[in-house]
Design a protein around this motif. Structure first.
Motif, PDB file in Angstrom:
ATOM      1  N   MET A   1      -9.962  -6.664  57.719  1.00  0.00           N
ATOM      2  CA  MET A   1     -10.744  -5.617  58.303  1.00  0.00           C
ATOM      3  C   MET A   1     -11.861  -5.176  57.363  1.00  0.00           C
ATOM      4  N   TYR A   2     -11.670  -5.264  56.075  1.00  0.00           N
ATOM      5  CA  TYR A   2     -12.657  -4.807  55.101  1.00  0.00           C
ATOM      6  C   TYR A   2     -13.888  -5.707  55.117  1.00  0.00           C
ATOM      7  N   SER A   3     -15.078  -5.098  55.111  1.00  0.00           N
ATOM      8  CA  SER A   3     -16.299  -5.896  55.010  1.00  0.00           C
ATOM      9  C   SER A   3     -17.088  -5.561  53.767  1.00  0.00           C
ATOM     10  N   HIS A   4     -17.293  -4.268  53.494  1.00  0.00           N
ATOM     11  CA  HIS A   4     -18.062  -3.880  52.317  1.00  0.00           C
ATOM     12  C   HIS A   4     -17.841  -2.395  52.020  1.00  0.00           C
ATOM     13  N   ASN A   5     -18.352  -1.985  50.891  1.00  0.00           N
ATOM     14  CA  ASN A   5     -18.334  -0.575  50.523  1.00  0.00           C
ATOM     15  C   ASN A   5     -19.706  -0.226  49.970  1.00  0.00           C
ATOM     16  N   MET A   6     -20.146   1.003  50.227  1.00  0.00           N
ATOM     17  CA  MET A   6     -21.448   1.452  49.748  1.00  0.00           C
ATOM     18  C   MET A   6     -21.286   2.851  49.161  1.00  0.00           C
ATOM     19  N   VAL A   7     -21.907   3.060  47.994  1.00  0.00           N
ATOM     20  CA  VAL A   7     -21.941   4.393  47.389  1.00  0.00           C
ATOM     21  C   VAL A   7     -23.390   4.782  47.142  1.00  0.00           C
ATOM     22  N   GLY A   8     -23.630   6.073  47.146  1.00  0.00           N
ATOM     23  CA  GLY A   8     -24.963   6.572  46.870  1.00  0.00           C
ATOM     24  C   GLY A   8     -25.176   6.791  45.389  1.00  0.00           C
ATOM     25  N   SER A   9     -26.438   6.742  44.991  1.00  0.00           N
ATOM     26  CA  SER A   9     -26.799   6.995  43.596  1.00  0.00           C
ATOM     27  C   SER A   9     -28.118   7.750  43.537  1.00  0.00           C
ATOM     28  N   ASN A  10     -28.204   8.651  42.562  1.00  0.00           N
ATOM     29  CA  ASN A  10     -29.443   9.372  42.292  1.00  0.00           C
ATOM     30  C   ASN A  10     -30.247   8.727  41.176  1.00  0.00           C
ATOM     31  N   ASP A  11     -29.679   7.723  40.509  1.00  0.00           N
ATOM     32  CA  ASP A  11     -30.347   7.043  39.409  1.00  0.00           C
ATOM     33  C   ASP A  11     -29.895   5.582  39.399  1.00  0.00           C
ATOM     34  N   ASP A  34     -32.072  -5.832  46.898  1.00  0.00           N
ATOM     35  CA  ASP A  34     -32.727  -6.227  48.136  1.00  0.00           C
ATOM     36  C   ASP A  34     -34.103  -5.568  48.223  1.00  0.00           C
ATOM     37  N   ASP A  35     -34.799  -5.805  49.330  1.00  0.00           N
ATOM     38  CA  ASP A  35     -36.161  -5.284  49.475  1.00  0.00           C
ATOM     39  C   ASP A  35     -36.213  -3.762  49.590  1.00  0.00           C
ATOM     40  N   LYS A  36     -35.075  -3.113  49.786  1.00  0.00           N
ATOM     41  CA  LYS A  36     -35.014  -1.651  49.823  1.00  0.00           C
ATOM     42  C   LYS A  36     -34.594  -1.069  48.476  1.00  0.00           C
ATOM     43  N   GLY A  37     -34.409  -1.938  47.476  1.00  0.00           N
ATOM     44  CA  GLY A  37     -34.036  -1.491  46.145  1.00  0.00           C
ATOM     45  C   GLY A  37     -32.545  -1.299  45.941  1.00  0.00           C
ATOM     46  N   ARG A  38     -31.736  -1.573  46.954  1.00  0.00           N
ATOM     47  CA  ARG A  38     -30.295  -1.398  46.828  1.00  0.00           C
ATOM     48  C   ARG A  38     -29.711  -2.439  45.880  1.00  0.00           C
ATOM     49  N   LEU A  39     -28.692  -2.052  45.140  1.00  0.00           N
ATOM     50  CA  LEU A  39     -27.970  -2.963  44.251  1.00  0.00           C
ATOM     51  C   LEU A  39     -26.829  -3.582  45.034  1.00  0.00           C
ATOM     52  N   ILE A  40     -26.753  -4.901  45.044  1.00  0.00           N
ATOM     53  CA  ILE A  40     -25.727  -5.588  45.817  1.00  0.00           C
ATOM     54  C   ILE A  40     -24.896  -6.459  44.874  1.00  0.00           C
ATOM     55  N   TYR A  41     -23.586  -6.221  44.911  1.00  0.00           N
ATOM     56  CA  TYR A  41     -22.626  -6.990  44.116  1.00  0.00           C
ATOM     57  C   TYR A  41     -21.736  -7.759  45.077  1.00  0.00           C
ATOM     58  N   MET A  42     -21.618  -9.065  44.860  1.00  0.00           N
ATOM     59  CA  MET A  42     -20.745  -9.899  45.677  1.00  0.00           C
ATOM     60  C   MET A  42     -19.766 -10.600  44.742  1.00  0.00           C
ATOM     61  N   HIS A  43     -18.468 -10.416  45.028  1.00  0.00           N
ATOM     62  CA  HIS A  43     -17.442 -10.998  44.168  1.00  0.00           C
ATOM     63  C   HIS A  43     -16.136 -11.089  44.956  1.00  0.00           C
ATOM     64  N   THR A  51     -26.860   2.506  46.585  1.00  0.00           N
ATOM     65  CA  THR A  51     -28.140   2.802  47.220  1.00  0.00           C
ATOM     66  C   THR A  51     -28.510   4.271  47.111  1.00  0.00           C
ATOM     67  N   PRO A  52     -29.794   4.563  47.056  1.00  0.00           N
ATOM     68  CA  PRO A  52     -30.180   5.961  47.278  1.00  0.00           C
ATOM     69  C   PRO A  52     -29.845   6.298  48.730  1.00  0.00           C
ATOM     70  N   PRO A  53     -29.420   7.519  49.031  1.00  0.00           N
ATOM     71  CA  PRO A  53     -29.097   7.860  50.413  1.00  0.00           C
ATOM     72  C   PRO A  53     -30.295   7.643  51.351  1.00  0.00           C
ATOM     73  N   ILE A  54     -30.016   7.078  52.499  1.00  0.00           N
ATOM     74  CA  ILE A  54     -31.050   6.776  53.483  1.00  0.00           C
ATOM     75  C   ILE A  54     -31.719   8.041  53.999  1.00  0.00           C
ATOM     76  N   ASP A  55     -30.963   9.160  54.045  1.00  0.00           N
ATOM     77  CA  ASP A  55     -31.518  10.392  54.596  1.00  0.00           C
ATOM     78  C   ASP A  55     -32.414  11.153  53.613  1.00  0.00           C
ATOM     79  N   GLY A  56     -32.577  10.618  52.394  1.00  0.00           N
ATOM     80  CA  GLY A  56     -33.443  11.262  51.408  1.00  0.00           C
ATOM     81  C   GLY A  56     -32.809  12.428  50.673  1.00  0.00           C
ATOM     82  N   GLN A  57     -31.611  12.803  51.028  1.00  0.00           N
ATOM     83  CA  GLN A  57     -30.901  13.888  50.354  1.00  0.00           C
ATOM     84  C   GLN A  57     -30.229  13.344  49.083  1.00  0.00           C
ATOM     85  N   PRO A  58     -29.853  14.222  48.152  1.00  0.00           N
ATOM     86  CA  PRO A  58     -29.172  13.754  46.938  1.00  0.00           C
ATOM     87  C   PRO A  58     -27.839  13.074  47.257  1.00  0.00           C
ATOM     88  N   ALA A  59     -27.517  12.062  46.485  1.00  0.00           N
ATOM     89  CA  ALA A  59     -26.213  11.410  46.593  1.00  0.00           C
ATOM     90  C   ALA A  59     -25.159  12.337  46.019  1.00  0.00           C
TER      91      ALA A  59
END
Length: 125
Positions: A1-11, A34-43, A51-59
């Motif tokens: 069932m697991y596909s991925h996990n994402m956390v927000g970052s301010n830096d 990626d082209d949006k600047g997100r850090l992607i780890y595959m292992h 990623t920085p939050p998509i809504d522009g608010q602080p993570a």
């Protein structure tokens, strides 16, 4: 069932330093961006994204959330923990070690990343 996990970052620079170090301690590679600047780890067939939050608010870190990663040995758990502390993470809870509970004996180590996200590595004994 697991596909991925994402956390927000301010830096993302601090996050990259931390996650590159901790994933490399587990045998992974440093992030691709990626082209949006997100850090992607595959292992080990998993994907972890920072990623920085998509809504522009602080993570912010999720209260009550823990992200767990499986490790092959207590030594690998210790290497992950040491790499994380050296790369700006914060050691939390008890020191890495065996804990007994309803799920049997588990070797656990906990950190908070530079944005406060709670992380754990686990080895079933």
């Amino acid at each position: 069932m697991y596909s991925h996990n994402m956390v927000g970052s301010n830096d993302l620079a601090k996050a990259k330093t931390f996650y590159d170090a901790t994933f490399q301690a587990l045998g992974g590679k440093e992030a691709i961006q990626d082209d949006k600047g997100r850090l992607i780890y595959m292992h080990n067939n998993g994907i972890f994204i920072v990623t920085p939050p998509i809504d522009g608010q602080p993570a912010t870190a999720g209260n009550g959330c823990t992200i767990g990663f499986a490790v092959d040995s207590p030594e690998q758990a210790n290497a992950w923990h040491d790499a994380g502390v050296a790369a700006g993470g914060k050691a939390i809870e008890d020191p890495p070690g065996v804990r007994e509970g309803g799920m049997g004996a588990l070797y656990l180590a906990y950190l908070r990343d530079p944005d406060g996200n709670k992380l754990c590595v686990l080895k079933r004994m």
